[in-house]
Design an enzyme around this catalytic site. Sequence first.
Site, PDB file in Angstrom:
ATOM      1  N   ASP A   1      10.120   3.239   6.844  1.00 19.72           N
ATOM      2  CA  ASP A   1       9.809   1.854   7.191  1.00 19.72           C
ATOM      3  C   ASP A   1      10.850   1.361   8.188  1.00 19.72           C
ATOM      4  O   ASP A   1      12.038   1.684   8.053  1.00 19.72           O
ATOM      5  CB  ASP A   1       9.810   0.959   5.947  1.00 19.72           C
ATOM      6  CG  ASP A   1       9.029  -0.330   6.150  1.00 19.72           C
ATOM      7  OD1 ASP A   1       9.447  -1.148   7.014  1.00 19.72           O
ATOM      8  OD2 ASP A   1       8.005  -0.535   5.475  1.00 19.72           O
TER       9      ASP A   1
ATOM     10  N   VAL B   1       0.828  -1.210   0.000  1.00 14.51           N
ATOM     11  CA  VAL B   1       0.000   0.000   0.000  1.00 14.51           C
ATOM     12  C   VAL B   1       0.859   1.255   0.000  1.00 14.51           C
ATOM     13  O   VAL B   1       0.662   2.166  -0.811  1.00 14.51           O
ATOM     14  CB  VAL B   1      -0.948   0.008   1.220  1.00 14.51           C
ATOM     15  CG1 VAL B   1      -1.733   1.315   1.284  1.00 14.51           C
ATOM     16  CG2 VAL B   1      -1.895  -1.179   1.161  1.00 14.51           C
TER      17      VAL B   1
ATOM     18  N   ARG C   1       0.811 -13.610   2.354  1.00 16.47           N
ATOM     19  CA  ARG C   1       0.140 -13.269   3.611  1.00 16.47           C
ATOM     20  C   ARG C   1      -1.209 -13.987   3.712  1.00 16.47           C
ATOM     21  O   ARG C   1      -2.045 -13.898   2.823  1.00 16.47           O
ATOM     22  CB  ARG C   1      -0.078 -11.755   3.707  1.00 16.47           C
ATOM     23  CG  ARG C   1       1.185 -10.956   3.970  1.00 16.47           C
ATOM     24  CD  ARG C   1       0.904  -9.476   3.946  1.00 16.47           C
ATOM     25  NE  ARG C   1       0.524  -9.029   2.611  1.00 16.47           N
ATOM     26  CZ  ARG C   1       0.130  -7.781   2.339  1.00 16.47           C
ATOM     27  NH1 ARG C   1       0.037  -6.885   3.308  1.00 16.47           N
ATOM     28  NH2 ARG C   1      -0.186  -7.446   1.098  1.00 16.47           N
TER      29      ARG C   1
ATOM     30  N   THR D   1      -2.829  -4.364   9.246  1.00 18.80           N
ATOM     31  CA  THR D   1      -3.769  -4.590  10.350  1.00 18.80           C
ATOM     32  C   THR D   1      -4.227  -6.047  10.277  1.00 18.80           C
ATOM     33  O   THR D   1      -5.289  -6.354   9.728  1.00 18.80           O
ATOM     34  CB  THR D   1      -4.985  -3.639  10.267  1.00 18.80           C
ATOM     35  OG1 THR D   1      -5.447  -3.578   8.903  1.00 18.80           O
ATOM     36  CG2 THR D   1      -4.622  -2.246  10.729  1.00 18.80           C
TER      37      THR D   1
ATOM     38  N   CYS E   1      -6.739  -9.154   3.021  1.00 20.83           N
ATOM     39  CA  CYS E   1      -7.978  -8.356   3.001  1.00 20.83           C
ATOM     40  C   CYS E   1      -9.225  -9.215   3.212  1.00 20.83           C
ATOM     41  O   CYS E   1      -9.827  -9.192   4.270  1.00 20.83           O
ATOM     42  CB  CYS E   1      -8.089  -7.588   1.676  1.00 20.83           C
ATOM     43  SG  CYS E   1      -6.912  -6.241   1.518  1.00 20.83           S
TER      44      CYS E   1
ATOM     45  N   ARG F   1      14.472  -3.518   3.636  1.00 24.28           N
ATOM     46  CA  ARG F   1      13.499  -2.987   2.681  1.00 24.28           C
ATOM     47  C   ARG F   1      13.935  -1.595   2.199  1.00 24.28           C
ATOM     48  O   ARG F   1      13.882  -1.298   1.003  1.00 24.28           O
ATOM     49  CB  ARG F   1      12.122  -2.912   3.344  1.00 24.28           C
ATOM     50  CG  ARG F   1      11.022  -2.212   2.537  1.00 24.28           C
ATOM     51  CD  ARG F   1      10.600  -3.025   1.358  1.00 24.28           C
ATOM     52  NE  ARG F   1       9.347  -2.534   0.791  1.00 24.28           N
ATOM     53  CZ  ARG F   1       8.942  -2.804  -0.444  1.00 24.28           C
ATOM     54  NH1 ARG F   1       9.670  -3.564  -1.226  1.00 24.28           N
ATOM     55  NH2 ARG F   1       7.805  -2.339  -0.900  1.00 24.28           N
TER      56      ARG F   1
END
Length: 423
Positions: free
Chosen positions: A33, A15, A330, A84, A259, A38
């Site tokens: 971050d 995102v 994920r 989240t 999601c 990364r």
Amino acid sequence: MVKNKKIAIIGLGYVGLPLAVEFGKKRNVVGFDINQPRISDLKSGIDSTLEITTEELNEAIYLSYTENLDDISDCNIFIITVPTPIDRKKKPDLSPLKESSESVGSILKKDDIVIYESTVYPGVTEEICVPILEQQSGLVFNKEFYCGYSPERINPGDKDHRLTFIKKVTSGSRPDIAIEIDELYQEIVIAGTYRASSIRVAEAAKVIENTQRDVNIALINELALIFNKLDIDTESVLEAAGTKWNFLPFKPGLVGGHCIGVDPYYLTHKAEEVGYNPEMILAGRFLNDNMGAYIADEVLRLMTKRNIILVESNILIMGLTFKENCPDIRNTRVVDLVEVFERSDCNVDVFDPWVNKEEAAREYNINLINEPKIGKYDSIILAVAHDKFKELSLKKIRAFGKANHVLYDIKYLFSKDEVDGRL
């Protein structure tokens, strides 16, 4: 005034990075971050998520990267895009959100704006994040600093529906702040923006987007279970029903990812907190969460029917990611297949050329193979519809199996007559 403000993007994952790149083409942006490797990769022009090319990174001429909080202390707008997830009890895990709020709060200044993009249940921004910002900064909400919520709509691996071509929902903690935030996103979103009436409305809109998809897929999954018992091909039924203009084109399968497999639990958590039992949403979640076990049991049943001994049999699972053509693992539900097969004392090989082997081993204790072996497997499961798998012929995939093997197609890559089983 909004054009003069410097932006910090907190979290540079699927995102945050596309957001940072788009804003970085137009104004000063710092991508922050806590993952130092990364940051090093991005400084070298490498995006390990494969969402952004090196050329696109280079186009963001006003974008810099850091893992040092001090480097974003002079920013005026902070956009938080941290994950989240849910915990093992399927309850919202807000720790990344709380920790990032603490970090931003420690450097927050008068008149700064904090915008959240992470998926949450209604009320999280103002009831949980704002008090943390106030406590850390010593500033008063809506008088000395402000907040907004603009839910992310990134679709990993989708090169058609990208950030700038997806309408952006925006909101702010005051009417004037809502206008300023809306104008901010209008700078980069070609598809336009939609200004919600409140932060809570924007939070609720986001969480129901994926809840709606989850419930619809659960219905199709349940229909597949019914049709399987009736010996009716599910895809044929869906194609026939799809000739009606208002029939929704959902397909059965594993429902994972960060999601659809997660967001409904945020909404049901809040619903239960206020005394409502969300029966349909939870029923859909239960059904979708158990599809992996159902599919694995079906494969084992077909193997038994073919007189294949299950103990020490060799199983090939093609695909580990939660969706096609991306490296994102994920919350992938392919791991449910692995667990069931291993409990049945089968030997399981997982093959996915998209996935980083170290990440698969670290996250799921799965050691990916480099290539499937010809003639080794008693069963082959097509779990993810990668283009690289579609390019393989049926003959090549069948060649991975022994003379007597089962080919099970979760993703409808082949016709019903070409495989031994499918949803």
